[in-house]
Design a protein around this motif. Structure first.
Motif, mmCIF file in Angstrom:
data_model
loop_
_atom_site.group_PDB
_atom_site.id
_atom_site.type_symbol
_atom_site.label_atom_id
_atom_site.label_comp_id
_atom_site.label_asym_id
_atom_site.label_seq_id
_atom_site.Cartn_x
_atom_site.Cartn_y
_atom_site.Cartn_z
ATOM 1 N N MET A 40 52.147 36.439 43.425
ATOM 2 C CA MET A 40 51.550 36.080 42.138
ATOM 3 C C MET A 40 50.242 36.845 41.966
ATOM 4 S SD MET A 40 50.013 32.211 42.701
ATOM 5 C CE MET A 40 50.115 31.911 40.955
ATOM 6 N N THR A 41 49.884 37.097 40.723
ATOM 7 C CA THR A 41 48.638 37.797 40.452
ATOM 8 C C THR A 41 47.507 36.793 40.279
ATOM 9 O OG1 THR A 41 48.873 37.795 38.029
ATOM 10 C CG2 THR A 41 49.921 39.614 39.256
ATOM 11 N N ASN A 89 39.935 38.596 49.852
ATOM 12 C CA ASN A 89 39.579 39.397 51.028
ATOM 13 C C ASN A 89 38.150 39.923 50.966
ATOM 14 O OD1 ASN A 89 42.085 38.850 52.109
ATOM 15 N ND2 ASN A 89 43.015 40.730 51.374
ATOM 16 N N GLU A 90 37.969 41.218 50.741
ATOM 17 C CA GLU A 90 36.622 41.801 50.735
ATOM 18 C C GLU A 90 35.772 41.292 49.585
ATOM 19 O OE1 GLU A 90 38.905 44.277 47.868
ATOM 20 O OE2 GLU A 90 39.351 43.391 49.836
ATOM 21 N N PRO A 118 39.800 37.629 37.517
ATOM 22 C CA PRO A 118 41.262 37.482 37.515
ATOM 23 C C PRO A 118 41.916 38.669 36.823
ATOM 24 C CG PRO A 118 40.190 35.458 36.798
ATOM 25 C CD PRO A 118 39.136 36.517 36.817
ATOM 26 N N ALA A 119 42.872 39.293 37.506
ATOM 27 C CA ALA A 119 43.495 40.507 36.968
ATOM 28 C C ALA A 119 44.890 40.653 37.559
ATOM 29 C CB ALA A 119 42.615 41.717 37.272
ATOM 30 N N GLU A 120 45.339 41.884 37.708
ATOM 31 C CA GLU A 120 46.703 42.138 38.164
ATOM 32 C C GLU A 120 46.816 42.298 39.677
ATOM 33 O OE1 GLU A 120 49.194 41.669 36.051
ATOM 34 O OE2 GLU A 120 47.490 41.113 34.788
ATOM 35 N N ARG A 121 45.748 42.030 40.397
ATOM 36 C CA ARG A 121 45.826 42.070 41.857
ATOM 37 C C ARG A 121 46.786 40.994 42.338
ATOM 38 N NH1 ARG A 121 40.928 42.652 46.244
ATOM 39 N NH2 ARG A 121 42.218 42.524 48.123
#
Length: 249
Positions: A34-35, A71-72, A79-82
């Protein structure tokens, strides 16, 4: 903010429950693939259904309803497409306003499978926060919060991020008292007044000592790069000790 009556305290507890319940539901929804944008949309829906407004967006024009850091990224992640992957360390920070009152809470989650050291970091991040909350009481020095957290970190061989502090909250997302250290600070001379509202939110790490700017105007990164967690509650200092308003219910 300084709480002066039961109506104000009830209002803080209401918005506190809303952000806590939102955070709890978002955490349960996390799954690999999920993003962070999908997770944020869930948070926005829950806040709006409860009649609350996302505080980062309301106060600062932040591009999202919640801050989601992976993480880093240790704070203010957009909030985005990561995509969230197995093994990731995800921090969700939810703050909102209702009826003119604000509350703020945050939790870090490890997406299985993760290392034993990261599991321990998450457990101890929560313990560090509660060590600080345990020092909250009207008439006591604010410095005791950072001292207790610092003692915990040193004893358990962690570092603390020393440029991300706790803060006053209540009538706005950030207000007096500002820059409440969650690390030992010999210069801190202020005292907790009865009814004072603020956050306790240490950033416990396996090596990071600072937060540095990322590639956008919001996201902060660990420096040096190391797994880092944040746990946060909004509390009211009273003569009988802390009242934690950001509990689910």
């Amino acid at each position: 903010m300084t709480v002066s009556n039961e109506e104000e305290l009830a209002g803080l507890k209401e918005i506190g429950r809303i952000v806590a319940n939102t955070l709890e539901t978002m955490a349960a929804a996390i799954e690999p693939g999920m993003t962070t944008a999908e997770l944020d949309r869930l948070g926005r829906k829950l806040l709006e259904e409860a009649g609350a407004r996302p505080a980062p967006e309301l106060c600062y024009g932040f591009p999202g309803a919640t801050c989601i850091s992976v993480n880093e990224e240790i704070a203010h992640g957009i909030p985005a497409e990561r995509r969230i992957e197995a093994g990731d360390l995800v921090n969700i920070d939810v703050s909102a306003e209702k009826n003119g009152l604000f509350a703020d809470t945050g939790v870090s989650f490890a997406v299985p499978p993760v290392t034993k050291s990261v599991e321990r970091l998450c457990r101890d991040g929560r313990r560090a926060m509660w060590a600080g909350i345990g020092q909250v009481k009207a008439g006591k020095p604010l410095a005791g919060i950072g001292q207790a957290i610092g003692d915990f970190a040193r004893k358990n061989r962690y570092t603390l991020v020393r440029n991300l502090a706790s803060h006053g909250v209540g009538r706005s997302l950030h207000e007096e008292p500002k820059e409440l250290a969650t690390w030992p600070d010999a210069k801190e001379r202020r005292t907790m007044q009865d009814g004072l509202v603020f956050t306790v939110e240490p950033f416990l790490s396996l090596g990071a000592q600072w937060a540095t700017e990322g590639d956008d105007p919001w996201t902060l990164l660990s420096d040096p790069r190391a797994p880092t967690v944040q746990y946060e509650h909004t509390v009211v200092a009273t003569r009988n000790g802390p009242v934690v308003v950001t509990l689910p219910g």
